[in-house]
Design an enzyme around this catalytic site. Structure first.
Site, PDB file in Angstrom:
ATOM      1  N   ASP A  44       0.828  -1.215   0.000  1.00  0.00           N
ATOM      2  CA  ASP A  44       0.000   0.000   0.000  1.00  0.00           C
ATOM      3  C   ASP A  44       0.866   1.270   0.000  1.00  0.00           C
ATOM      4  O   ASP A  44       1.754   1.412   0.847  1.00  0.00           O
ATOM      5  CB  ASP A  44      -0.914  -0.019   1.241  1.00  0.00           C
ATOM      6  CG  ASP A  44      -2.027   1.006   1.149  1.00  0.00           C
ATOM      7  OD1 ASP A  44      -1.711   2.216   1.039  1.00  0.00           O
ATOM      8  OD2 ASP A  44      -3.204   0.600   1.173  1.00  0.00           O
ATOM      9  N   ARG A  46       0.365   4.092   0.963  1.00  0.00           N
ATOM     10  CA  ARG A  46       0.226   4.990   2.115  1.00  0.00           C
ATOM     11  C   ARG A  46       1.032   4.545   3.330  1.00  0.00           C
ATOM     12  O   ARG A  46       0.972   5.192   4.374  1.00  0.00           O
ATOM     13  CB  ARG A  46      -1.268   5.099   2.489  1.00  0.00           C
ATOM     14  CG  ARG A  46      -2.110   5.695   1.363  1.00  0.00           C
ATOM     15  CD  ARG A  46      -3.582   5.426   1.595  1.00  0.00           C
ATOM     16  NE  ARG A  46      -3.915   4.001   1.524  1.00  0.00           N
ATOM     17  CZ  ARG A  46      -5.149   3.512   1.704  1.00  0.00           C
ATOM     18  NH1 ARG A  46      -6.155   4.321   1.978  1.00  0.00           N
ATOM     19  NH2 ARG A  46      -5.353   2.207   1.619  1.00  0.00           N
ATOM     20  N   HIS A  98      -1.664  -2.771   8.263  1.00  0.00           N
ATOM     21  CA  HIS A  98      -2.374  -1.497   8.460  1.00  0.00           C
ATOM     22  C   HIS A  98      -3.872  -1.725   8.434  1.00  0.00           C
ATOM     23  O   HIS A  98      -4.359  -2.639   7.764  1.00  0.00           O
ATOM     24  CB  HIS A  98      -1.950  -0.470   7.405  1.00  0.00           C
ATOM     25  CG  HIS A  98      -2.331  -0.835   6.000  1.00  0.00           C
ATOM     26  ND1 HIS A  98      -3.414  -0.290   5.350  1.00  0.00           N
ATOM     27  CD2 HIS A  98      -1.798  -1.719   5.127  1.00  0.00           C
ATOM     28  CE1 HIS A  98      -3.513  -0.804   4.134  1.00  0.00           C
ATOM     29  NE2 HIS A  98      -2.542  -1.680   3.973  1.00  0.00           N
ATOM     30  N   CYS A 101      -6.768  -2.435   5.211  1.00  0.00           N
ATOM     31  CA  CYS A 101      -5.947  -3.051   4.161  1.00  0.00           C
ATOM     32  C   CYS A 101      -6.844  -3.675   3.078  1.00  0.00           C
ATOM     33  O   CYS A 101      -7.701  -4.508   3.381  1.00  0.00           O
ATOM     34  CB  CYS A 101      -5.033  -4.113   4.764  1.00  0.00           C
ATOM     35  SG  CYS A 101      -3.957  -4.904   3.549  1.00  0.00           S
TER      36      CYS A 101
END
Ligand code: CO
Length: 204
Positions: A44, A46, A98, A101
């Site tokens: 990801d 982020r 996270h 997800c």
């Protein structure tokens, strides 16, 4: 969105800025890397390991894949883990998932996404083994809990690899951390005590 040319311009400015604060920075890094941390995280965009931990280049060895999965049949993760443990001799492995997800969400959904469903099979099996706990939660909480369970499961997988077992066996110090990152707060939270020996694995 920045254009592809801007990325190159950004890079030139970044390299200049780094050299200004530390003229030997790149010369030193070019000689060798000596990271103490190995990060296994989600792909990801982020959740960039260096930025969220405040670590400069050279300080963290990184492996990322969809939903931070560690499978004993995946030569990619095993090869990186072995290099990190046996050659770089990192003292900390951080498995970081996270909340929110997309990979974990896909594992919860009852429809086909494509090849990724095979990649996510370990998480789908985790869903089945925690069926009762997850059934009592509303949709958002269910996803969040599965994101946590996935981190906990993957860090146990790391601890059970022959690479980590052998490292502990020869007395090498190695702690495996289980962290989760909240996208909306930007905050990392440890989910359990670090695993530092085989007897810690189930103790969590
Ligand atoms: Co993810």
């Amino acid at each position: 969105m920045q254009s592809i040319e801007e990325l190159i311009d950004n890079n030139v400015r970044w390299a200049e800025k780094m050299r200004k604060t530390d003229p030997d920075f790149f010369i030193r890094l070019a000689q060798q890397q000596n990271p103490k941390y190995f990060w296994i995280g989600c792909s990801d965009s982020r959740v960039p390991a260096n930025q969220i931990t405040g670590l400069p280049p050279g300080e963290v060895f990184v492996h990322r894949n969809v939903a931070n999965v560690v499978q004993e049949t995946d030569f990619n993760v095993l090869a990186v883990l072995q290099y990190a443990v046996d050659v770089l001799k990192v003292s900390n492995v951080i498995v970081c998932g996270h909340y929110g997800c997309g990979g974990v969400r896909a594992a919860l959904e009852n429809f086909r996404h494509g090849i990724i469903d095979n990649w996510l099979a370990p998480i789908r099996s985790l869903t089945r083994s925690h069926k009762d706990e997850l059934a009592g939660l509303h949709e958002g909480a269910k996803l969040d809990r599965l994101c946590e369970l996935n981190v906990l499961s993957q860090s146990r997988h790391v601890a059970r690899t022959t690479i980590v077992e052998d490292a502990w066996e020869r007395g090498q110090e190695l702690a495996i951390h289980s962290w989760i990152y909240s996208l909306d707060q930007g905050i990392l939270t440890p989910l359990r005590k670090p695993i530092t020996s085989p007897s810690d694995i189930e103790a969590g």
